[in-house]
Design a protein around this motif. Structure first.
Motif, PDB file in Angstrom:
ATOM      1  N   GLU A  49      13.132 -21.890  -2.125  1.00  0.00           N
ATOM      2  CA  GLU A  49      12.738 -20.562  -1.605  1.00  0.00           C
ATOM      3  C   GLU A  49      12.125 -19.717  -2.715  1.00  0.00           C
ATOM      4  N   LYS A  50      12.818 -19.672  -3.845  1.00  0.00           N
ATOM      5  CA  LYS A  50      12.368 -18.823  -4.955  1.00  0.00           C
ATOM      6  C   LYS A  50      10.974 -19.262  -5.438  1.00  0.00           C
ATOM      7  N   THR A  51      10.816 -20.568  -5.589  1.00  0.00           N
ATOM      8  CA  THR A  51       9.531 -21.076  -6.090  1.00  0.00           C
ATOM      9  C   THR A  51       8.399 -20.732  -5.121  1.00  0.00           C
ATOM     10  N   LEU A  52       8.636 -20.964  -3.828  1.00  0.00           N
ATOM     11  CA  LEU A  52       7.574 -20.696  -2.844  1.00  0.00           C
ATOM     12  C   LEU A  52       7.294 -19.200  -2.741  1.00  0.00           C
ATOM     13  N   MET A  53       8.352 -18.396  -2.858  1.00  0.00           N
ATOM     14  CA  MET A  53       8.159 -16.943  -2.782  1.00  0.00           C
ATOM     15  C   MET A  53       7.316 -16.481  -3.980  1.00  0.00           C
ATOM     16  N   GLU A  54       7.650 -16.980  -5.163  1.00  0.00           N
ATOM     17  CA  GLU A  54       6.900 -16.572  -6.356  1.00  0.00           C
ATOM     18  C   GLU A  54       5.439 -17.014  -6.285  1.00  0.00           C
ATOM     19  N   TYR A  55       5.220 -18.166  -5.684  1.00  0.00           N
ATOM     20  CA  TYR A  55       3.839 -18.630  -5.530  1.00  0.00           C
ATOM     21  C   TYR A  55       3.103 -17.752  -4.499  1.00  0.00           C
ATOM     22  N   ALA A  56       3.795 -17.450  -3.395  1.00  0.00           N
ATOM     23  CA  ALA A  56       3.152 -16.678  -2.320  1.00  0.00           C
ATOM     24  C   ALA A  56       2.769 -15.268  -2.757  1.00  0.00           C
ATOM     25  N   ILE A  57       3.539 -14.699  -3.680  1.00  0.00           N
ATOM     26  CA  ILE A  57       3.195 -13.336  -4.108  1.00  0.00           C
ATOM     27  C   ILE A  57       2.407 -13.339  -5.427  1.00  0.00           C
ATOM     28  N   GLY A  58       2.053 -14.505  -5.891  1.00  0.00           N
ATOM     29  CA  GLY A  58       1.151 -14.593  -7.046  1.00  0.00           C
ATOM     30  C   GLY A  58       1.828 -14.595  -8.403  1.00  0.00           C
ATOM     31  N   ARG A  59       3.173 -14.715  -8.415  1.00  0.00           N
ATOM     32  CA  ARG A  59       3.850 -14.757  -9.714  1.00  0.00           C
ATOM     33  C   ARG A  59       3.645 -16.130 -10.379  1.00  0.00           C
ATOM     34  N   ILE A  60       3.568 -17.146  -9.551  1.00  0.00           N
ATOM     35  CA  ILE A  60       3.201 -18.471 -10.077  1.00  0.00           C
ATOM     36  C   ILE A  60       1.760 -18.704  -9.633  1.00  0.00           C
ATOM     37  N   LYS A  61       0.908 -18.955 -10.598  1.00  0.00           N
ATOM     38  CA  LYS A  61      -0.500 -19.180 -10.259  1.00  0.00           C
ATOM     39  C   LYS A  61      -0.850 -20.649 -10.444  1.00  0.00           C
ATOM     40  N   HIS A  62      -1.715 -21.105  -9.556  1.00  0.00           N
ATOM     41  CA  HIS A  62      -2.116 -22.503  -9.664  1.00  0.00           C
ATOM     42  C   HIS A  62      -3.552 -22.619 -10.173  1.00  0.00           C
ATOM     43  N   HIS A  63      -3.684 -23.215 -11.350  1.00  0.00           N
ATOM     44  CA  HIS A  63      -5.015 -23.536 -11.862  1.00  0.00           C
ATOM     45  C   HIS A  63      -5.129 -25.049 -11.863  1.00  0.00           C
ATOM     46  N   LYS A  64      -6.281 -25.512 -11.407  1.00  0.00           N
ATOM     47  CA  LYS A  64      -6.447 -26.967 -11.302  1.00  0.00           C
ATOM     48  C   LYS A  64      -6.246 -27.674 -12.642  1.00  0.00           C
ATOM     49  N   SER A  65      -6.525 -26.951 -13.734  1.00  0.00           N
ATOM     50  CA  SER A  65      -6.392 -27.577 -15.056  1.00  0.00           C
ATOM     51  C   SER A  65      -4.940 -27.954 -15.351  1.00  0.00           C
ATOM     52  N   ARG A  66      -3.999 -27.330 -14.621  1.00  0.00           N
ATOM     53  CA  ARG A  66      -2.579 -27.615 -14.869  1.00  0.00           C
ATOM     54  C   ARG A  66      -2.045 -28.707 -13.956  1.00  0.00           C
ATOM     55  N   GLY A  67      -2.931 -29.320 -13.185  1.00  0.00           N
ATOM     56  CA  GLY A  67      -2.495 -30.385 -12.288  1.00  0.00           C
ATOM     57  C   GLY A  67      -2.490 -29.915 -10.850  1.00  0.00           C
ATOM     58  N   SER A  68      -1.941 -30.758  -9.974  1.00  0.00           N
ATOM     59  CA  SER A  68      -1.941 -30.416  -8.544  1.00  0.00           C
ATOM     60  C   SER A  68      -0.974 -29.257  -8.288  1.00  0.00           C
ATOM     61  N   LEU A  69      -1.115 -28.644  -7.129  1.00  0.00           N
ATOM     62  CA  LEU A  69      -0.217 -27.533  -6.771  1.00  0.00           C
ATOM     63  C   LEU A  69       1.239 -27.994  -6.752  1.00  0.00           C
ATOM     64  N   MET A  70       1.450 -29.176  -6.192  1.00  0.00           N
ATOM     65  CA  MET A  70       2.825 -29.694  -6.098  1.00  0.00           C
ATOM     66  C   MET A  70       3.419 -29.881  -7.499  1.00  0.00           C
ATOM     67  N   THR A  71       2.606 -30.344  -8.432  1.00  0.00           N
ATOM     68  CA  THR A  71       3.103 -30.534  -9.799  1.00  0.00           C
ATOM     69  C   THR A  71       3.437 -29.190 -10.445  1.00  0.00           C
ATOM     70  N   VAL A  72       2.559 -28.202 -10.236  1.00  0.00           N
ATOM     71  CA  VAL A  72       2.805 -26.876 -10.828  1.00  0.00           C
ATOM     72  C   VAL A  72       4.085 -26.274 -10.248  1.00  0.00           C
ATOM     73  N   LEU A  73       4.223 -26.332  -8.918  1.00  0.00           N
ATOM     74  CA  LEU A  73       5.417 -25.741  -8.285  1.00  0.00           C
ATOM     75  C   LEU A  73       6.675 -26.545  -8.619  1.00  0.00           C
ATOM     76  N   GLY A  74       6.538 -27.870  -8.589  1.00  0.00           N
ATOM     77  CA  GLY A  74       7.691 -28.726  -8.892  1.00  0.00           C
ATOM     78  C   GLY A  74       8.181 -28.499 -10.316  1.00  0.00           C
ATOM     79  N   THR A  75       7.235 -28.369 -11.242  1.00  0.00           N
ATOM     80  CA  THR A  75       7.624 -28.161 -12.645  1.00  0.00           C
ATOM     81  C   THR A  75       8.296 -26.797 -12.817  1.00  0.00           C
ATOM     82  N   ALA A  76       7.735 -25.779 -12.147  1.00  0.00           N
ATOM     83  CA  ALA A  76       8.344 -24.440 -12.232  1.00  0.00           C
ATOM     84  C   ALA A  76       9.778 -24.488 -11.695  1.00  0.00           C
ATOM     85  N   MET A  77       9.943 -25.190 -10.579  1.00  0.00           N
ATOM     86  CA  MET A  77      11.281 -25.264  -9.977  1.00  0.00           C
ATOM     87  C   MET A  77      12.241 -26.045 -10.881  1.00  0.00           C
TER      88      MET A  77
END
Lengths: 205, 163
Positions: A49-77
């Motif tokens: 929940e926390k990870t998805l919420m932070e992504y949805a409000i822009g606290r976690i940003k996804h840049h392609k240079s950091r890998g896929s979205l799943m990798t960015v969110l999974g690593t943050a979590m």
């Protein structure tokens, strides 16, 4: 992507992150759907929940240079989970130190320590969460009976080969085969093979 | 052993984990579904939890009369529970369609549970049996018992998932 065009599929992300959460929890000996980080009550769903919420409000940003979205969110979590375990371990260390320095007073006044100060034998001790030797030892033990998986574990831990292609070369097989073996390792992890290997209690108590 | 800074130690374990168990990306939806189902997770309940959390966050924006961030808006649209009252015709159609799909899915599961994997054969060998059961007889009966148990477990599993 979702039916809504350029937005990611949140249902898919929820599912995949929860499954990844199970893997991460199991890596640190916390197993199953109802597992929580001892002393915090935080479950896999809380981290998802926390990870998805932070992504949805822009606290976690996804840049392609950091890998896929799943990798960015999974690593943050994953980092959140480790930090929660580590934070808890600091609290435990501090409370242990406080208890030992007050030992005489406590014994005289017969003061009972707080519930959280008791050894939690049913749960892993988070104080060794980042103990690499212990982590490696538990991984080794979990695959002792399965040669194909043992080979991969040894290639990573002993030969320090990290890429599937490198491991495949060393074992004389294909990278696809290594990916399949990693999938089997994940499965083994989630079915409790690593969870059932207790952490060293001597270190923690 | 050399004492590492926490971040360094965390990165090393992350690197080992990635090499051993793969990156998060490697878990596709199929594997995730299977893993969650085996672990007893209800995916609808998971979506509902995430929706509630995001909805609570959205309220802060509504209270402040601010626009929702596009990702949050999209997430709320996607995760909106089917039980929520439809706000327009397209949602009504979507909910009706999803409802029918669920019923069809359940009917399929029921049908597959009732149909045996192997063709039915009528066995009357034990009906008038007077002699004590032989080892072979017991083995046959045990096999049938195991098959029935597995079928019941499968049905229970599907039933639990669909709740």
């Amino acid at each position: 992507m979702s039916e809504q065009g350029n937005y990611p599929d949140f249902k898919g992300l929820t599912k995949r992150l929860t499954a990844y959460g199970l893997v991460v929890f199991a890596e640190f000996s916390l197993g199953g759907k109802d597992a929580v980080i001892p002393g915090t009550g935080l479950s896999i769903e809380d981290f998802v929940e926390k990870t998805l919420m932070e992504y949805a409000i822009g606290r976690i940003k996804h840049h392609k240079s950091r890998g896929s979205l799943m990798t960015v969110l999974g690593t943050a979590m994953r980092n959140d989970i480790i930090d929660a375990l580590r934070k808890k371990s600091h609290e435990r260390e501090e409370s242990r130190a406080a208890i030992s320095s007050n030992e005489d007073i406590e014994s005289k006044e017969d003061v009972k320590p707080a519930l959280d100060d008791y050894p939690q034998s049913l749960f892993p001790d988070p104080s060794s969460v980042l103990d690499e030797d212990e982590y490696c030892e538990r991984v080794r033990e979990s695959v002792d009976d399965e040669p194909a998986l043992k080979e991969v574990v040894e290639a990573v831990l002993d030969l320090q080969l990290y890429k599937p292609e490198e491991i495949a070369d060393a074992l004389g097989t294909s990278a696809d085969d290594i990916q399949n073996r990693k999938k089997r390792l994940r499965r083994r992890l989630c079915t409790g093979e690593l969870i059932n290997i207790p952490r060293k209690k001597a270190k923690s108590l | 052993m050399k004492k590492r800074r926490p971040e360094e130690a965390r990165n090393r374990i992350n690197r080992l984990s990635e090499a051993l168990f793969g990156e998060p990306e490697e878990i596709d939806e199929k594997e995730a579904g299977q893993t969650l189902s085996e672990a007893g997770f209800d995916t609808d309940a998971l979506n509902d939890r995430v929706y509630k959390r995001l909805y609570a966050e959205a309220q802060q924006y509504w209270k402040a009369q601010k626009d929702l961030p596009p990702l949050l808006k999209s997430a709320l649209e996607q995760l909106r529970p089917l039980s929520a009252p439809p706000r327009n015709e397209s949602e009504l159609v979507h909910q009706a369609k999803a409802g029918v799909e669920r019923i069809v899915e359940k009917a399929k599961l029921l049908a597959s549970a009732l149909l045996l994997d192997t063709p039915l054969t009528f066995a009357e060998s034990f009906r008038n049996k007077k002699q004590p059961l032989t080892d072979a007889d017991r083995k046959s009966l045990d096999t049938v018992q195991e098959q029935l148990k597995e079928k019941i477990e499968r049905l229970k599993g599907h039933d639990g998932k669909s709740k």
